[in-house]
Structure formats: structure tokens, C-alpha cells
Design a protein around this motif. Structure first.
Motif, short mmCIF file in Angstrom:
data_model
loop_
_atom_site.label_atom_id
_atom_site.label_comp_id
_atom_site.label_asym_id
_atom_site.label_seq_id
_atom_site.Cartn_x
_atom_site.Cartn_y
_atom_site.Cartn_z
N LEU A 314 5.91 -5.87 5.25
CA LEU A 314 5.13 -4.63 5.25
C LEU A 314 5.30 -3.99 3.89
CD1 LEU A 314 3.62 -2.17 6.47
CD2 LEU A 314 5.84 -1.37 7.33
N ILE A 315 4.20 -3.81 3.17
CA ILE A 315 4.24 -3.22 1.83
C ILE A 315 3.77 -1.77 1.91
CG2 ILE A 315 3.31 -3.32 -0.52
CD1 ILE A 315 3.04 -6.35 -0.17
N LEU A 316 4.57 -0.87 1.34
CA LEU A 316 4.27 0.56 1.32
C LEU A 316 4.19 1.03 -0.13
CD1 LEU A 316 6.90 1.69 4.00
CD2 LEU A 316 4.46 1.28 4.38
N ALA A 317 3.07 1.65 -0.49
CA ALA A 317 2.91 2.08 -1.88
C ALA A 317 1.74 3.05 -1.98
CB ALA A 317 2.67 0.87 -2.79
N VAL A 338 3.72 -16.00 4.85
CA VAL A 338 4.33 -14.86 5.53
C VAL A 338 3.25 -13.83 5.87
CG1 VAL A 338 6.04 -13.01 5.37
CG2 VAL A 338 6.49 -15.20 4.27
N PRO A 339 3.03 -13.53 7.14
CA PRO A 339 2.05 -12.49 7.49
C PRO A 339 2.43 -11.17 6.81
CG PRO A 339 2.76 -13.67 9.45
CD PRO A 339 3.66 -14.11 8.34
N THR A 340 1.45 -10.55 6.16
CA THR A 340 1.72 -9.37 5.33
C THR A 340 0.69 -8.29 5.59
OG1 THR A 340 2.68 -10.77 3.59
CG2 THR A 340 2.00 -8.54 2.95
N SER A 341 1.16 -7.06 5.70
CA SER A 341 0.26 -5.91 5.77
C SER A 341 0.62 -4.95 4.65
CB SER A 341 0.35 -5.21 7.13
OG SER A 341 1.67 -4.80 7.39
N VAL A 342 -0.39 -4.24 4.16
CA VAL A 342 -0.20 -3.29 3.07
C VAL A 342 -0.70 -1.93 3.55
CG1 VAL A 342 -0.63 -2.81 0.63
CG2 VAL A 342 -0.70 -5.16 1.47
N GLU A 343 0.14 -0.92 3.42
CA GLU A 343 -0.19 0.41 3.92
C GLU A 343 -0.13 1.43 2.79
OE1 GLU A 343 -0.78 1.55 7.07
OE2 GLU A 343 -0.16 -0.09 8.40
N VAL A 344 -1.11 2.35 2.79
CA VAL A 344 -1.03 3.52 1.92
C VAL A 344 0.12 4.39 2.43
CG1 VAL A 344 -2.21 5.60 1.12
CG2 VAL A 344 -3.49 3.45 1.40
N ALA A 345 1.13 4.59 1.61
CA ALA A 345 2.36 5.23 2.07
C ALA A 345 2.12 6.62 2.65
CB ALA A 345 3.37 5.30 0.92
N SER A 346 1.18 7.37 2.06
CA SER A 346 0.95 8.74 2.53
C SER A 346 0.29 8.78 3.90
CB SER A 346 0.07 9.49 1.52
OG SER A 346 -1.18 8.83 1.35
N GLU A 347 -0.25 7.65 4.37
CA GLU A 347 -0.89 7.59 5.68
C GLU A 347 0.02 6.94 6.74
OE1 GLU A 347 -4.02 8.67 6.70
OE2 GLU A 347 -4.03 9.71 4.78
N TYR A 348 0.87 6.05 6.30
CA TYR A 348 1.60 5.19 7.23
C TYR A 348 2.42 5.96 8.27
CZ TYR A 348 5.27 2.05 8.87
OH TYR A 348 6.15 1.36 9.66
N ARG A 349 3.14 6.98 7.82
CA ARG A 349 4.05 7.64 8.76
C ARG A 349 3.35 8.63 9.68
NH1 ARG A 349 7.25 12.49 6.51
NH2 ARG A 349 6.07 13.20 4.70
N TYR A 350 2.05 8.79 9.49
CA TYR A 350 1.32 9.73 10.35
C TYR A 350 0.43 9.02 11.38
CZ TYR A 350 2.97 13.18 7.05
OH TYR A 350 3.78 13.97 6.28
N ARG A 351 0.66 7.76 11.59
CA ARG A 351 -0.08 7.05 12.63
C ARG A 351 0.89 6.25 13.47
NH1 ARG A 351 -1.10 1.71 12.40
NH2 ARG A 351 -0.58 0.52 10.52
N ASP A 352 0.47 5.92 14.67
CA ASP A 352 1.28 5.08 15.54
C ASP A 352 1.11 3.63 15.12
OD1 ASP A 352 2.12 7.26 17.04
OD2 ASP A 352 0.42 7.12 18.41
N SER A 353 2.21 2.97 14.83
CA SER A 353 2.17 1.57 14.42
C SER A 353 3.11 0.77 15.32
CB SER A 353 2.56 1.42 12.95
OG SER A 353 3.85 1.97 12.72
N VAL A 354 3.02 -0.55 15.19
CA VAL A 354 3.84 -1.43 16.03
C VAL A 354 4.96 -2.01 15.17
CG1 VAL A 354 3.84 -3.44 17.52
CG2 VAL A 354 1.81 -1.98 17.41
N PRO A 355 6.19 -1.52 15.32
CA PRO A 355 7.29 -2.01 14.48
C PRO A 355 7.78 -3.38 14.92
CG PRO A 355 8.11 -0.39 16.04
CD PRO A 355 6.62 -0.45 16.24
#
Length: 627
Positions: A314-317, A338-355
Motif C-alpha cells: 500500500l503506497i501513501l503519498a 505483488v498486488p499494489t494499491s496507491v492512495e492519496v494520503a490526504s484521502e486515505y484516512r477518511y474512508r473505510d478501507s479493508v486492512p
């Protein structure tokens, strides 16, 4: 973003404060100021002009003192105006109209989230607010709590603050004292150089060690929740884990930090951005120095055990670093599997995700202090994903301290707000991570490893050959300078490069630019294409080249003008409305690094032709340390 400098000594420290601000100008700012303890009181000078003008203003006012604080502000609360500029004063209840001289002066980086509630409470007690800033709340709060001990007042005040802050505070009644605090925003303590006896007792505060370059190389990096009490020839650092805790004395190591003041010299270049574009061959060589193979040890002790445990990445930036992560996703899935997802860091923590606890959380940051990315990292950890790695340019940053593993790029100091060499060195670090994971997963044999190592070693020379294309890009820029809109196209691995190219153009030339996967043209963006809309295409000789050529024909059929960055053997020919720049060679998986440079040069020379402030574009800041 905002910059802080503070100093305490027996000599006149005002020139030191102003020079520190000058070294922090690269962060971006729209006002600046200095406050000092002078002749039994506090005096300040503030300006919405540049630091050079503040320097002249300070000289005209004869400002001189042994204790002081200074600041460059990038507006968050309140417009860029003198009354909103730091340092802020508190005169106590009744404000300046009470006739009392100011008692507290304070500078602040960060954002206070509960400022409205605090403002209401302080207003009810008679405090008068003369600015729209959240910072003025802090200075009045400190004043309301002051009972003869500045450190105690700051400690009590910060216990009531919610949000991010780095503070430097002085008091009228304690002329030889400077207090600092940090939470979520960087702050360092500098110690007077022992080899200069006259200055050995001096103490300094700064938001960046670079502000103290040439003054001292003895630096203490303050941790989250730290408070620091500076007095003549001595200092104390106290820490607390939560606002309710009583601060406890702690030892923080003193590090010798060479802040590379020479890196701030322009030399033969017109702007820092141009200098940093041309530093990329060296920056890549330095970043790859000592790499003899793709081993987990590149990322720190214990890396092999961690990397063998992970199933996903999981890439956060944010911003340019997000585009580096988007490029790495192609590498990680294609080369390492390797399965990879990239998230805009300013959005990631404000949505429900599957850890997934078997995820490697990768953060990317030039400064290592990017507030959104740090917050996203902590959120990922709170969800039960303990494994983390950062690709970062600053060894002493919060990001490096927070992450389990790290790859340190060696781009050197980047002054220009628009990132260039930090981006390409991030890509190099992410490519090393990709091949290390590929090797651990049995997807990289010895011949392939040797071929990739040869390509990496040749990369600085390949970049130098691309930089030689600058005259052709200057000619392109002359045509772009009169435009107000542009489209950028890329496919596959080079789509993030197109995104980065569009970002660079809009950042510094103020031309509206968008990037799309070339196959998406006919799904909407093609409606924008006219002779007035230049279309930039990234055209490497890869598996998607023939598809891209068809997309380019769609543009020409609508009268669009094409500017194509092509490899030498792509067999795309120049013609009316089709301009070609040929890169010397196709570089396989590393091609995105080479194709980035022409887009940087195009943006730079277009901005020069339009007469914009290349290094300090409007409304932007270098290190974004607020959410």
C-alpha cells in the motif's frame, strides 16, 4: 511551508534571524517578520514583501537584540496582510488599547483545530483579536496562563491545543529565555558551536536545520510532544506522551548535521528549479551509490524478515510523490508480482478501507514531514498494518523515524517548490524496492539482475544525454507560453509521467493542464481538442506504442497540435502540427525516469517565457506540514 528561526545569545542576533529566514525562503511564504526583546520590552517588524525588504526595514528601525524570533508565513487562516503576519503579540485583556506593553511574542507553524472554541473563551476574558489567524489564539492563551514562568505557561497552553504546531515564544519579563514546543510540525534545537567560544553559549530554534547552516552544525531533533526551555548557555528538553501528562526531562541526542549551505547557491543557473533539473544525473548517481545488487539490507536491518512476510503493498503519498508511487505500482505488479494499491494520503484516512496485516505500507515524501502522509501512515498502523517503509530524502525526518524500514534518496537540498530531482530519485528507490521483492519471490534470475544493474549504472549518463535536448524544449516553450490550456497523454507505465508533466506545467506557468491515459481521449477529453489546445504525448518504444499512435491520429484528425516525446526508434515523423523530440535510447522499465526530464524542462522554460516566479509559484509551499 512556514519557517521558524529563534536565537538567544549575548551578541546582536537579528542578522542571524534574517539570514535564517532567507535560507527558508524556498519553502514558500507570503509574509515575514521578526520580534526581539529590546530595552526591557518587545519590538517587532513585519512585512508582506520578501525577506530582503524585511532586512532593510529592520535596519531602518535599528532593530538589535540578544533574544528574538522570526517567521515566514504561508497563509492558512487569514489573507496575506501585515496584521496576520507573525510574530504575534499579546498585550493582555483589553489589547493594545489597555495601554499595556506587549508581554508575549510568538511564532507558529501548523494549524490549531480548536482555535474557534479557544478564541471564544479568550474573548470572554477580554482578549482582543486583531488578526484572522489561529496563531493569535495561542499567544493570548499563553499570556492568560503566564504567572512568572514562560515555560510553565507554554506547557499549560499546548496541553489545550488540538492540531499541529511548532512554536517559539519569548516574554517581556524574561529577556534571556526562549521556549519552544512541537506537535505534528518539525522543530529543531541548535547549540552554539564549541569551536567558537564567543558563541558557544548561544541557543537556536528552527523549523529546518538548513536555517542554521553556517551558524552551527550541532542539532537536536525534537520529537512529537517535546517542549524545550532555552536560557543563556543551557537548555532543557521535556517530553510528554499526551497533553494530560506532566512534562518529563529527556535526553535527545546531539547530531552533527551539515546543512549544505552551498546547495543554496545558484551558480550559473537562472533559477533553483533549472539547477535542480540539471543536478539529476548526479542525484541519481548518489542515490544509487553502493548498490551492488538487490538485497533487503538496502532498506535497513531486519528488512529481509519483514519483506518475506508481506503479500501486498500500500503506497501513501501526496502530489509529485503520489505520481512516483503510481509509477511504482506498474513495476511492483509486473516485475515483482505483488498486488499494489496507491492512495492519496490526504484521502486515505477518511474512508473505510479493508486492512491486511501482511501489507507493506510504503510512504513517499521529499521532506519526510508531509503532514497528510504522516497521518495516513499512523492511520494504517492503527488498522493493524505494522510493516512500513519510507522512500525519503531527509534522514533525520519524522517519516524515517516513524517507519520500520527506509530507503534514503540522496537528492540533496531541493529549493524550488516544484519538485524535480526528488521525484526521479524517488523512482530510483522504488525501482530498487521492486527488484528486491522480485528477487525474494523468485522472479529475478541472475542474468536479469545483472541487466538491471547495468541499466541503473548507465542511468546518469542517459539522463545527461536527455538534458542535451534543452534547446529543442526552449523552442516548444515559446509556443506554449501563449496558451492557457494543455493536454498530456501517456499509456501504461508512462501515464503517471504524463500526470507529473501536467502538474509541473500548471504549478509554475499557471497554464491549466490535465493528463489522461491516451486510450481515454475518445471517452470525453477529445471534445477539448482544437488548434488552440496543445497535446503533449509521452511515446516510448514499448508494447503500447502502436495503440498510442492511433490515439495521436485522433488528435490530428481534430486539428490538434501534437508535441511528442519519443524514443529514437518509434518511427513517428514530424509533420505539420506534429513536433517531435527524440530521446537518445529506449530504457525499458526505467524509461519513465528519462521521459520525465523533457516535461520538466518544458514546464520550466514555459514559465520563464511567461515571466512567472519559477521557484516560488503563487499559493504553493515547498514542505506541506499542515493538513
Amino acid at each position: 511551508m512556514c519557517g521558524i528561526v529563534g536565537a538567544l545569545g549575548s551578541r546582536n542576533i537579528v542578522p542571524l534571524l534574517v539570514e535564517g529566514l532567507r535560507r527558508l525562503e524556498y519553502r514558500g511564504y507570503d509574509s515575514c517578520g521578526v520580534a526581539v526583546h529590546r530595552e526591557g520590552g518587545l519590538q517587532r517588524s513585519r512585512s508582506t514583501a520578501r525577506v530582503a525588504e524585511l532586512d532593510q526595514q529592520v535596519a531602518d528601525e535599528g532593530l538589535a537584540a540578544g533574544t528574538g524570533i522570526a517567521h515566514t508565513r504561508w497563509a492558512t487562516h487569514g489573507a496575506p496582510a501585515v496584521h496576520n503576519a507573525h510574530p504575534h503579540f499579546s498585550h493582555g485583556p483589553g489589547g493594545e488599547a489597555s495601554g499595556r506593553a506587549p508581554r508575549i511574542a510568538l511564532v507558529h507553524n501548523g494549524i490549531i483545530e480548536n482555535h474557534e472554541a479557544l478564541r471564544e473563551r479568550l474573548s470572554a476574558r477580554g482578549y482582543v483579536f486583531t488578526s484572522q489567524t489561529d496563531t493569535e489564539v495561542i499567544v493570548h492563551l499563553v499570556d492568560s496562563l503566564y504567572q512568572g514562568d514562560l515555560f510553565d505557561a507554554v506547557a499549560q497552553a499546548t496541553a489545550q491545543l488540538e492540531g499541529a504546531y511548532a512554536l517559539a515564544v519569548i516574554c517581556r519579563d524574561e529577556p534571556q529565555r526562549l521556549v519552544g514546543a512541537r506537535q505534528g510540525s518539525p522543530l529543531v534545537l541548535g547549540l552554539g558551536p564549541a569551536d567558537r567560544p564567543a558563541q558557544a553559549g548561544e541557543r537556536y530554534l528552527a523549523s529546518d536545520a538548513m536555517a542554521l547552516a553556517g551558524v552551527t552544525d550541532q542539532i537536536v531533533y525534537l520529537e512529537e510532544g517535546d517542549l524545550v526551555d532555552l536560557q543563556a548557555g543551557k537548555h532543557w528538553v521535556l517530553a510528554r506522551r499526551s497533553p494530560a501528562d506532566r512534562p518529563q526531562a529527556v535526553d535527545r541526542p546531539v547530531r552533527t548535521v551539515h546543512a549544505h549551505s552551498g546547495a543554496a547557491e545558484l551558480g550559473p543557473y537562472r533559477h533553483y528549479m533549472q539547477k535542480e533539473i540539471f543536478e539529476q544525473p548526479r542525484a541519481l548517481a548518489d542515490t544509487l551509490e553502493g548498490v551492488e545488487g538487490f538485497a533487503p539490507s538496502l532498506f535497513g536491518p531486519g528488512a529481509e524478515a519483514t519483506l518475506r512476510q508481506i503479500d501486498r503493498v500500500l503506497i501513501l503519498a501526496c502530489g509529485t510523490s503520489y505520481y512516483a508511487g503510481s509509477t511504482a505500482r506498474y513495476w511492483l505488479e509486473a516485475l515483482a508480482g505483488v498486488p499494489t494499491s496507491v492512495e492519496v494520503a490526504s484521502e486515505y484516512r477518511y474512508r473505510d478501507s479493508v486492512p491486511d496485516p501482511r501489507t507493506l505500507v510504503v510512504t513517499i515524501s521529499q521532506s519526510g514531514e508531509t503532514a497528510d502522509t504522516l497521518a495516513a501512515l499512523k492511520h494504517a498502523r492503527s488498522l493493524g498494518m505494522p510493516h512500513s517503509l519510507t522512500v525519503c530524502n531527509v534522514a533525520t525526518s519524522a517519516m524515517v523515524r516513524e517507519c520500520e524500514l527506509a530507503y534514503l534518496t540522496r537528492a540533496g537540498v531541493e529549493i524550488g517548490v516544484a519538485s524535480t530531482k526528488a521525484f526521479t530519485t524517488q523512482l530510483a528507490g522504488l525501482f530498487l524496492l521492486t527488484l528486491t521483492l522480485a528477487k525474494l519471490r523468485g522472479r529475478l534470475d541472475a542474468p536479469a539482475e545483472a541487466a538491471h544493474l547495468r541499466a541503473l549504472r548507465h542511468l546518469p549518463a542517459a539522463l545527461q544525454a536527455v538534458l542535451a535536448l534543452e534547446p529543442q524544449l526552449i523552442a516548444w516553450a515559446e509556443q506554449f507560453a501563449a496558451k492557457e490550456h494543455a493536454l498530456f497523454l501517456g499509456r501504461g507505465l508512462h501515464y503517471p509521467v504524463a500526470l507529473e508533466g501536467a502538474l509541473k506545467l500548471k504549478e509554475i506557468s499557471y497554464i491549466h493542464a490535465e493528463a489522461y491515459p491516451a486510450g481515454e481521449l475518445k471517452h470525453g477529453p477529445l471534445a477539448l481538442v482544437t488548434a488552440a489546445m496543445p497535446v503533449v504525448a509521452v511515446a516510448p518504444n514499448d508494447a503500447l506504442l502502436e495503440k498510442l499512435k492511433s490515439n495521436l491520429q485522433e488528435v490530428r484528425a481534430r486539428g490538434g497540435e501534437l508535441f511528442v516525446c519519443a524514443d529514437a526508434d518509434t518511427q513517428i515523423s514530424p509533420s505539420a502540427g506534429v513536433h517531435i523530440i527524440r530521446l537518445p535510447e529506449h530504457y525499458g522499465p526505467l524509461s519513465p525516469i528519462l521521459h520525465t526530464l523533457p516535461l520538466q524542462l518544458l514546464a520550466y522554460h514555459t514559465a520563464c517565457a511567461r515571466g512567472t516566479d519559477v521557484d516560488k509559484p503563487r499559493n504553493l509551499a515547498k514542505s506541506v506540514t499542515v493538513e
